[in-house]
Motif scaffolding. Structure first.
Motif, mmCIF file in Angstrom:
data_model
loop_
_atom_site.group_PDB
_atom_site.id
_atom_site.type_symbol
_atom_site.label_atom_id
_atom_site.label_comp_id
_atom_site.label_asym_id
_atom_site.label_seq_id
_atom_site.Cartn_x
_atom_site.Cartn_y
_atom_site.Cartn_z
ATOM 1 N N GLU B 15 -59.695 3.274 82.860
ATOM 2 C CA GLU B 15 -60.060 2.589 81.606
ATOM 3 C C GLU B 15 -60.305 1.113 81.876
ATOM 4 O O GLU B 15 -59.627 0.500 82.706
ATOM 5 N N ALA B 16 -61.267 0.572 81.179
ATOM 6 C CA ALA B 16 -61.672 -0.835 81.258
ATOM 7 C C ALA B 16 -62.598 -1.124 82.439
ATOM 8 O O ALA B 16 -63.125 -2.234 82.552
ATOM 9 N N ALA B 17 -62.796 -0.145 83.308
ATOM 10 C CA ALA B 17 -63.741 -0.360 84.404
ATOM 11 C C ALA B 17 -65.159 -0.362 83.857
ATOM 12 O O ALA B 17 -65.437 0.190 82.786
ATOM 13 N N SER B 18 -66.070 -0.961 84.615
ATOM 14 C CA SER B 18 -67.473 -0.971 84.202
ATOM 15 C C SER B 18 -68.157 0.278 84.754
ATOM 16 O O SER B 18 -67.790 0.812 85.803
ATOM 17 N N LEU B 19 -69.160 0.706 84.003
ATOM 18 C CA LEU B 19 -69.849 1.956 84.326
ATOM 19 C C LEU B 19 -71.336 1.704 84.539
ATOM 20 O O LEU B 19 -71.958 0.955 83.777
ATOM 21 N N GLU B 20 -71.873 2.331 85.566
ATOM 22 C CA GLU B 20 -73.327 2.402 85.696
ATOM 23 C C GLU B 20 -73.667 3.769 86.265
ATOM 24 O O GLU B 20 -73.227 4.125 87.358
ATOM 25 N N LEU B 21 -74.446 4.528 85.518
ATOM 26 C CA LEU B 21 -74.912 5.852 85.961
ATOM 27 C C LEU B 21 -76.396 5.758 86.264
ATOM 28 O O LEU B 21 -77.175 5.315 85.421
ATOM 29 N N GLY B 22 -76.754 6.219 87.446
ATOM 30 C CA GLY B 22 -78.136 6.100 87.870
ATOM 31 C C GLY B 22 -79.022 7.225 87.366
ATOM 32 O O GLY B 22 -78.590 8.374 87.217
ATOM 33 N N CYS B 23 -80.267 6.890 87.069
ATOM 34 C CA CYS B 23 -81.269 7.875 86.676
ATOM 35 C C CYS B 23 -82.614 7.402 87.196
ATOM 36 O O CYS B 23 -83.032 6.272 86.891
ATOM 37 N N ASN B 24 -83.258 8.225 87.977
ATOM 38 C CA ASN B 24 -84.613 7.943 88.438
ATOM 39 C C ASN B 24 -85.517 9.107 88.064
ATOM 40 O O ASN B 24 -85.095 10.254 88.053
ATOM 41 N N TYR B 25 -86.748 8.780 87.769
ATOM 42 C CA TYR B 25 -87.690 9.828 87.383
ATOM 43 C C TYR B 25 -88.950 9.701 88.229
ATOM 44 O O TYR B 25 -89.217 8.652 88.832
ATOM 45 N N SER B 26 -89.683 10.777 88.272
ATOM 46 C CA SER B 26 -90.963 10.732 88.970
ATOM 47 C C SER B 26 -92.057 11.094 87.987
ATOM 48 O O SER B 26 -92.126 12.228 87.516
ATOM 49 N N TYR B 27 -92.821 10.103 87.635
ATOM 50 C CA TYR B 27 -94.011 10.283 86.789
ATOM 51 C C TYR B 27 -94.746 8.962 86.800
ATOM 52 O O TYR B 27 -94.154 7.916 86.581
ATOM 53 N N GLY B 28 -96.029 8.996 87.028
ATOM 54 C CA GLY B 28 -96.764 7.756 87.207
ATOM 55 C C GLY B 28 -97.252 7.088 85.939
ATOM 56 O O GLY B 28 -97.644 5.931 85.970
ATOM 57 N N GLY B 29 -97.207 7.792 84.818
ATOM 58 C CA GLY B 29 -97.788 7.238 83.596
ATOM 59 C C GLY B 29 -96.724 6.791 82.606
ATOM 60 O O GLY B 29 -95.589 6.505 82.959
ATOM 61 N N LYS B 78 -72.106 0.621 80.745
ATOM 62 C CA LYS B 78 -71.131 0.233 79.722
ATOM 63 C C LYS B 78 -70.152 -0.722 80.389
ATOM 64 O O LYS B 78 -69.627 -0.416 81.460
ATOM 65 N N PRO B 79 -69.891 -1.882 79.793
ATOM 66 C CA PRO B 79 -69.066 -2.904 80.458
ATOM 67 C C PRO B 79 -67.617 -2.471 80.660
ATOM 68 O O PRO B 79 -66.996 -2.829 81.661
ATOM 69 N N SER B 80 -67.095 -1.686 79.704
ATOM 70 C CA SER B 80 -65.678 -1.339 79.767
ATOM 71 C C SER B 80 -65.491 0.054 79.181
ATOM 72 O O SER B 80 -65.615 0.230 77.964
ATOM 73 N N VAL B 81 -65.209 1.035 80.029
ATOM 74 C CA VAL B 81 -65.124 2.405 79.541
ATOM 75 C C VAL B 81 -63.753 2.689 78.935
ATOM 76 O O VAL B 81 -62.756 2.038 79.257
ATOM 77 N N GLN B 82 -63.743 3.706 78.070
ATOM 78 C CA GLN B 82 -62.503 4.157 77.448
ATOM 79 C C GLN B 82 -62.280 5.619 77.804
ATOM 80 O O GLN B 82 -63.232 6.333 78.175
ATOM 81 N N TRP B 83 -61.049 6.064 77.641
ATOM 82 C CA TRP B 83 -60.717 7.459 77.932
ATOM 83 C C TRP B 83 -61.627 8.404 77.132
ATOM 84 O O TRP B 83 -62.052 9.444 77.615
ATOM 85 N N SER B 84 -61.979 7.996 75.917
ATOM 86 C CA SER B 84 -62.803 8.840 75.048
ATOM 87 C C SER B 84 -64.257 8.947 75.526
ATOM 88 O O SER B 84 -65.034 9.722 74.967
ATOM 89 N N ASP B 85 -64.620 8.190 76.541
ATOM 90 C CA ASP B 85 -65.973 8.300 77.103
ATOM 91 C C ASP B 85 -66.076 9.442 78.100
ATOM 92 O O ASP B 85 -67.168 9.725 78.621
ATOM 93 N N THR B 86 -64.957 10.090 78.376
ATOM 94 C CA THR B 86 -64.978 11.249 79.269
ATOM 95 C C THR B 86 -65.932 12.293 78.710
ATOM 96 O O THR B 86 -65.755 12.775 77.594
ATOM 97 N N ALA B 87 -66.958 12.623 79.472
ATOM 98 C CA ALA B 87 -68.023 13.504 78.984
ATOM 99 C C ALA B 87 -69.008 13.734 80.126
ATOM 100 O O ALA B 87 -68.858 13.188 81.218
ATOM 101 N N GLU B 88 -70.029 14.518 79.826
ATOM 102 C CA GLU B 88 -71.127 14.666 80.770
ATOM 103 C C GLU B 88 -72.348 13.969 80.191
ATOM 104 O O GLU B 88 -72.641 14.101 78.998
ATOM 105 N N TYR B 89 -73.044 13.232 81.033
ATOM 106 C CA TYR B 89 -74.159 12.401 80.586
ATOM 107 C C TYR B 89 -75.452 12.902 81.236
ATOM 108 O O TYR B 89 -75.518 13.094 82.455
ATOM 109 N N PHE B 90 -76.458 13.092 80.400
ATOM 110 C CA PHE B 90 -77.736 13.625 80.859
ATOM 111 C C PHE B 90 -78.842 12.616 80.598
ATOM 112 O O PHE B 90 -79.007 12.141 79.473
#
Lengths: 115, 113
Positions: B15-29, B78-90
């Motif tokens: 808890e309180a740690a910062s979060l960054e989840l990566g997402c890259n896509y492939s599409y030129g337009g 997210k700058p500071s995560v909470q226990w309630s952020d436990t989830a799967e992110y798409f």
């Protein structure tokens, strides 16, 4: 609004049996989508309907899968015969105007286990 | 063909740690970009979306994402995560005017109290 309603929440069946999953989209939404979620492949689009007409069914795995939308408020996804590799969570989603124009609203999903 | 990559399968934070989840896509337009969240036992919900304009998008529950076109990325923060952020992110992408919504495989976030 009650949101997208799927039934059943859980389905356990034996290999070879027919399985029917049901979905009621949000009233007024004209696009409906069926997705399958597995650990290995994540979320995959199976089929989507626009104004009750199937537009793209290229994601349907094989002939054992079929989907219908007889009217704007109901859709079914049928698997016949079912196989253990069909075990997954199946999500239905609806949107207004198609996925390009507006976000999808997902149902709670049906967890299917085929033994 | 259009595709979406999420770099991390499972992220564990305190808890309180910062979060960054990566997402890259492939599409030129032109693309439309989304992050969805699935809390345990619940259905998918929209967290935020990018269609055009300011590439820094703010969503619900203190989440934000930045579209960097040159990197084909749309990372969630997210700058500071909470226990309630436990989830799967798409992460999800629509490429072009006729494209379908393509999802990444998801990143499971576990937040330790």
């Amino acid at each position: 609004d009650a949101g997208v309603i799927q039934s059943p929440r859980h389905e356990v069946t034996e290999m070879g049996q027919e399985v029917t999953l049901r979905c009621k989209p949000i009233s007024g939404h004209n696009s409906l989508f069926w997705y399958r979620q597995t650990m290995m492949r994540g979320l995959e689009l199976l089929i989507y309907f626009n104004n009750n007409v199937p537009i793209d069914d290229s994601g349907m795995p094989e002939d054992r899968f079929s989907a219908k939308m007889p009217n704007a408020s109901f859709s079914t996804l049928k698997i016949q015969p079912s196989e253990p590799r069909d075990s997954a969570v199946y999500f239905c989603a609806s949107s207004l105007g198609g996925s390009y124009n507006s976000p999808l609203h997902f149902g709670n999903g049906t967890r299917l286990t085929v033994t | 063909a259009q595709s979406v990559s999420q770099h991390n399968h499972h992220v564990i934070l305190s808890e309180a740690a910062s979060l960054e989840l990566g997402c890259n896509y492939s599409y030129g337009g032109t693309v439309n970009l989304f992050w969805y969240v699935q809390y345990p036992g619940q259905h998918l919900q929209l967290l935020l979306k990018y269609f055009s304009g300011d590439p820094l998008v703010k969503g619900i529950k203190g989440f934000e994402a930045e579209f960097i076109k040159s990197k084909f990325s749309f990372n969630l923060r997210k700058p500071s995560v909470q226990w309630s952020d436990t989830a799967e992110y798409f992460c999800a992408v629509i490429g072009g005017s006729q494209g379908n919504l393509i999802f990444g495989k998801g990143t499971k976030l576990s937040v330790k109290p």
